[in-house]
Design a protein around this motif. Structure first.
Motif, mmCIF file in Angstrom:
data_model
loop_
_atom_site.group_PDB
_atom_site.id
_atom_site.type_symbol
_atom_site.label_atom_id
_atom_site.label_comp_id
_atom_site.label_asym_id
_atom_site.label_seq_id
_atom_site.Cartn_x
_atom_site.Cartn_y
_atom_site.Cartn_z
ATOM 1 N N VAL A 125 0.859 -1.192 0.000
ATOM 2 C CA VAL A 125 0.000 0.000 0.000
ATOM 3 C C VAL A 125 0.891 1.237 0.000
ATOM 4 C CG1 VAL A 125 -1.867 -1.184 1.230
ATOM 5 C CG2 VAL A 125 -0.164 0.129 2.526
ATOM 6 N N GLU A 126 0.303 2.359 -0.355
ATOM 7 C CA GLU A 126 1.021 3.637 -0.347
ATOM 8 C C GLU A 126 1.390 4.028 1.081
ATOM 9 O OE1 GLU A 126 2.884 7.041 -0.728
ATOM 10 O OE2 GLU A 126 2.437 5.728 -2.444
ATOM 11 N N ARG A 127 2.657 4.362 1.291
ATOM 12 C CA ARG A 127 3.142 4.682 2.633
ATOM 13 C C ARG A 127 2.699 6.066 3.102
ATOM 14 N NH1 ARG A 127 7.790 7.032 4.892
ATOM 15 N NH2 ARG A 127 8.581 7.494 2.804
ATOM 16 N N LEU A 128 2.480 6.994 2.156
ATOM 17 C CA LEU A 128 2.114 8.373 2.500
ATOM 18 C C LEU A 128 0.772 8.732 1.858
ATOM 19 C CD1 LEU A 128 5.613 10.029 1.853
ATOM 20 C CD2 LEU A 128 4.643 9.371 4.075
ATOM 21 N N PRO A 129 -0.307 8.088 2.272
ATOM 22 C CA PRO A 129 -1.592 8.309 1.589
ATOM 23 C C PRO A 129 -2.119 9.729 1.705
ATOM 24 C CG PRO A 129 -1.910 7.059 3.616
ATOM 25 C CD PRO A 129 -0.438 7.111 3.371
ATOM 26 N N GLN A 130 -1.769 10.441 2.782
ATOM 27 C CA GLN A 130 -2.236 11.813 2.920
ATOM 28 C C GLN A 130 -1.472 12.764 1.999
ATOM 29 O OE1 GLN A 130 -4.970 12.271 4.737
ATOM 30 N NE2 GLN A 130 -4.817 10.065 5.123
ATOM 31 N N VAL A 131 -0.249 12.390 1.662
ATOM 32 C CA VAL A 131 0.572 13.212 0.776
ATOM 33 C C VAL A 131 0.350 12.826 -0.675
ATOM 34 C CG1 VAL A 131 2.949 13.864 0.182
ATOM 35 C CG2 VAL A 131 2.299 13.477 2.575
ATOM 36 N N ARG A 132 0.257 11.517 -0.938
ATOM 37 C CA ARG A 132 0.167 11.006 -2.306
ATOM 38 C C ARG A 132 -1.082 10.159 -2.465
ATOM 39 N NH1 ARG A 132 6.721 9.853 -2.318
ATOM 40 N NH2 ARG A 132 7.278 12.033 -2.705
ATOM 41 N N ASN A 133 -2.205 10.810 -2.285
ATOM 42 C CA ASN A 133 -3.486 10.102 -2.371
ATOM 43 C C ASN A 133 -3.665 9.419 -3.720
ATOM 44 O OD1 ASN A 133 -6.631 10.516 -3.282
ATOM 45 N ND2 ASN A 133 -6.411 9.703 -1.209
ATOM 46 N N ARG A 134 -3.109 10.023 -4.781
ATOM 47 C CA ARG A 134 -3.260 9.445 -6.124
ATOM 48 C C ARG A 134 -2.675 8.040 -6.187
ATOM 49 N NH1 ARG A 134 0.547 13.249 -5.830
ATOM 50 N NH2 ARG A 134 2.717 12.597 -6.207
ATOM 51 N N ASN A 135 -1.673 7.760 -5.375
ATOM 52 C CA ASN A 135 -1.018 6.449 -5.416
ATOM 53 C C ASN A 135 -1.848 5.358 -4.758
ATOM 54 O OD1 ASN A 135 1.030 7.916 -6.540
ATOM 55 N ND2 ASN A 135 2.573 7.416 -5.005
ATOM 56 N N THR A 136 -2.835 5.730 -3.960
ATOM 57 C CA THR A 136 -3.630 4.714 -3.267
ATOM 58 C C THR A 136 -4.473 3.888 -4.229
ATOM 59 O OG1 THR A 136 -5.456 6.266 -2.827
ATOM 60 C CG2 THR A 136 -3.697 6.114 -1.166
ATOM 61 N N VAL A 137 -4.639 4.358 -5.461
ATOM 62 C CA VAL A 137 -5.380 3.569 -6.442
ATOM 63 C C VAL A 137 -4.676 2.239 -6.712
ATOM 64 C CG1 VAL A 137 -4.254 4.528 -8.495
ATOM 65 C CG2 VAL A 137 -6.603 3.697 -8.656
ATOM 66 N N PHE A 138 -3.367 2.174 -6.421
ATOM 67 C CA PHE A 138 -2.600 0.955 -6.641
ATOM 68 C C PHE A 138 -2.539 0.056 -5.410
ATOM 69 C CE2 PHE A 138 -0.791 4.219 -9.467
ATOM 70 C CZ PHE A 138 -0.965 3.615 -10.696
ATOM 71 N N ASP A 139 -3.134 0.486 -4.297
ATOM 72 C CA ASP A 139 -3.093 -0.334 -3.077
ATOM 73 C C ASP A 139 -3.654 -1.725 -3.332
ATOM 74 O OD1 ASP A 139 -2.059 1.837 -1.775
ATOM 75 O OD2 ASP A 139 -3.776 2.170 -0.454
ATOM 76 N N GLY A 140 -2.970 -2.721 -2.802
ATOM 77 C CA GLY A 140 -3.477 -4.090 -2.883
ATOM 78 C C GLY A 140 -3.144 -4.828 -4.160
ATOM 79 N N ARG A 141 -2.393 -4.192 -5.062
ATOM 80 C CA ARG A 141 -2.145 -4.821 -6.357
ATOM 81 C C ARG A 141 -0.774 -5.494 -6.473
ATOM 82 N NH1 ARG A 141 -5.935 -3.457 -10.042
ATOM 83 N NH2 ARG A 141 -4.581 -4.182 -11.725
ATOM 84 N N GLU A 142 0.139 -5.181 -5.561
ATOM 85 C CA GLU A 142 1.513 -5.671 -5.689
ATOM 86 C C GLU A 142 1.928 -6.433 -4.443
ATOM 87 O OE1 GLU A 142 3.870 -4.944 -8.231
ATOM 88 O OE2 GLU A 142 2.472 -3.818 -9.489
ATOM 89 N N GLU A 143 2.728 -7.481 -4.633
ATOM 90 C CA GLU A 143 3.210 -8.255 -3.495
ATOM 91 C C GLU A 143 4.575 -7.760 -3.039
ATOM 92 O OE1 GLU A 143 5.463 -12.044 -5.626
ATOM 93 O OE2 GLU A 143 3.345 -12.261 -5.082
ATOM 94 N N VAL A 144 4.996 -8.238 -1.881
ATOM 95 C CA VAL A 144 6.327 -7.923 -1.358
ATOM 96 C C VAL A 144 7.363 -8.670 -2.194
ATOM 97 C CG1 VAL A 144 7.871 -8.094 0.630
ATOM 98 C CG2 VAL A 144 5.446 -7.512 0.965
ATOM 99 N N MET A 145 8.375 -7.939 -2.663
ATOM 100 C CA MET A 145 9.394 -8.535 -3.523
ATOM 101 C C MET A 145 10.615 -8.959 -2.721
ATOM 102 S SD MET A 145 9.419 -5.964 -6.820
ATOM 103 C CE MET A 145 10.322 -7.134 -7.855
ATOM 104 N N THR A 146 11.284 -9.982 -3.206
ATOM 105 C CA THR A 146 12.601 -10.337 -2.667
ATOM 106 C C THR A 146 13.653 -9.526 -3.412
ATOM 107 O OG1 THR A 146 13.001 -12.110 -4.267
ATOM 108 C CG2 THR A 146 11.813 -12.696 -2.236
ATOM 109 N N PHE A 147 14.847 -9.441 -2.822
ATOM 110 C CA PHE A 147 15.937 -8.766 -3.518
ATOM 111 C C PHE A 147 16.266 -9.493 -4.814
ATOM 112 C CE2 PHE A 147 20.663 -8.225 -4.051
ATOM 113 C CZ PHE A 147 20.583 -6.943 -4.588
#
Length: 342
Positions: A128-150
């Protein structure tokens, strides 16, 4: 400077040949490197495949994964090991009992921590977006990506290199290395193993840390090292030392014995001799973190009245490019690339 270290430094900063020296170039004529901070964190939730991909699509030369370990000692990419702000872990009832308080680098932190989850468990979470109050536009991508390994980031960088016909470097940061070493999950052996396994050379990998001890554990791998520098306090692994001391000519000479770059906060270069002193010590300089929102810009570059309105980011990049920085670490690599063109 040691000849081997200088050769690594020059190779790491190399970019494809151009017809003429760009309008903004480092003192040796090379273009400043544009580093996608956690990808393109201004436009996508950080440390996701979408963020890294967008950074490269818009011109980033390097992409930055922050490294933390899982319970089963796999390196994953998150800004911090506490993941309540960057994943949907709080919405998973099965993990509710794992919320806890830990002391990380002398500070009490409450939440959910990567070192309490196996990789398989982390893979059930979504970013999820780490700064939703600053970058609300990015919250549209919440829930779509998994945690990546190096490892997945390395593989993505190589795919993007092939797609775009240029070498994309990974710029991993060891996060809280002293803390993880004390927890029996040291970062450096796993990172060193990944560098060797993937045969990452000096144009494909630069290792950074705020802790000198962590970097010194990474010497001998054939990749450049980058000493990150804070604005207050000092490295957690060196009690009694301050970042201010490390930014003196004597401190920079000490850094140059093991590292090739320094990464100071961009404010540390304003009205000081740090850039010139670092260059005199044979170090390259890549300030952090460039952002477009007013609250992150100097007063002269702010536009409008809202703290999250975009200011004149191009003017800020131009200022630092004129100073002669060798790289910029930015949440908006597209803007940095456009500004670099002059």
């Amino acid at each position: 400077m040691h000849l081997r270290r200088r050769s690594l430094l020059l190779a790491a900063a190399a970019t494809p040949a151009v017809a003429a020296v760009p309008a903004h170039a480092a003192p040796d004529g090379r273009r400043p490197v544009v580093i996608g901070h956690r990808g393109a964190a201004g436009w996508r939730p950080e440390h996701t495949a979408a963020s890294y991909t967008y950074a490269v699509q818009t011109g980033a030369d390097w992409i930055e994964p922050d490294l933390v370990p899982t319970k089963d000692h796999v390196l994953v990419v998150r800004h911090e090991n506490e993941i309540s702000q960057t994943t949907d872990v709080a919405s998973h009832p099965g993990f509710a009992h794992r919320r806890t308080t830990k002391t990380v680098d002398g500070r009490a932190v409450t939440g959910w921590f990567t070192e309490d989850f196996t990789l398989a468990e982390l893979k059930t979470l979504r970013a999820v977006e780490r700064l939703p109050q600053v970058r609300n536009r990015n919250t549209v991508f919440d829930g779509r990506e998994e945690v990546m390994t190096f490892q997945e980031v390395v593989e993505l960088a190589r795919r993007l290199s092939r797609t775009h016909g240029r070498t994309i470097a990974v710029f991993p940061e060891t996060k809280h290395p002293t803390y993880f070493r004390s927890a029996g999950l040291p970062l450096e052996p796993k990172l060193a193993a990944a560098i060797r396994l993937n045969r990452l050379g000096p144009r494909e990998c630069v290792v950074q840390s705020f802790e000198p001890t962590s970097l010194k554990r990474m010497t001998g791998l054939g990749v450049p090292l980058w000493q990150a520098l804070g604005t207050t306090g000092g490295p957690y692994d060196l009690p009694g030392r301050t970042y201010k001391e490390l930014m003196t000519p004597a401190g920079l000479a000490e850094i140059a014995e093991y590292a090739d770059w320094i990464g100071p906060d961009k404010s540390s270069l304003v009205g000081t001799s740090l850039l010139a002193d670092a260059h005199a010590a044979g170090l390259r300089v890549g300030p952090y973190t460039f952002r477009a929102e007013n609250q992150f810009l100097q007063a002269d570059f702010r536009r409008g009245t809202g703290p999250n309105d975009f200011g004149d980011a191009f003017a800020e990049y131009a200022l630092y490019y004129r100073m002669g920085v060798d790289a910029v670490v930015t949440d908006f690599p597209d803007l940095a690339v456009m500004a670099r063109r002059g």
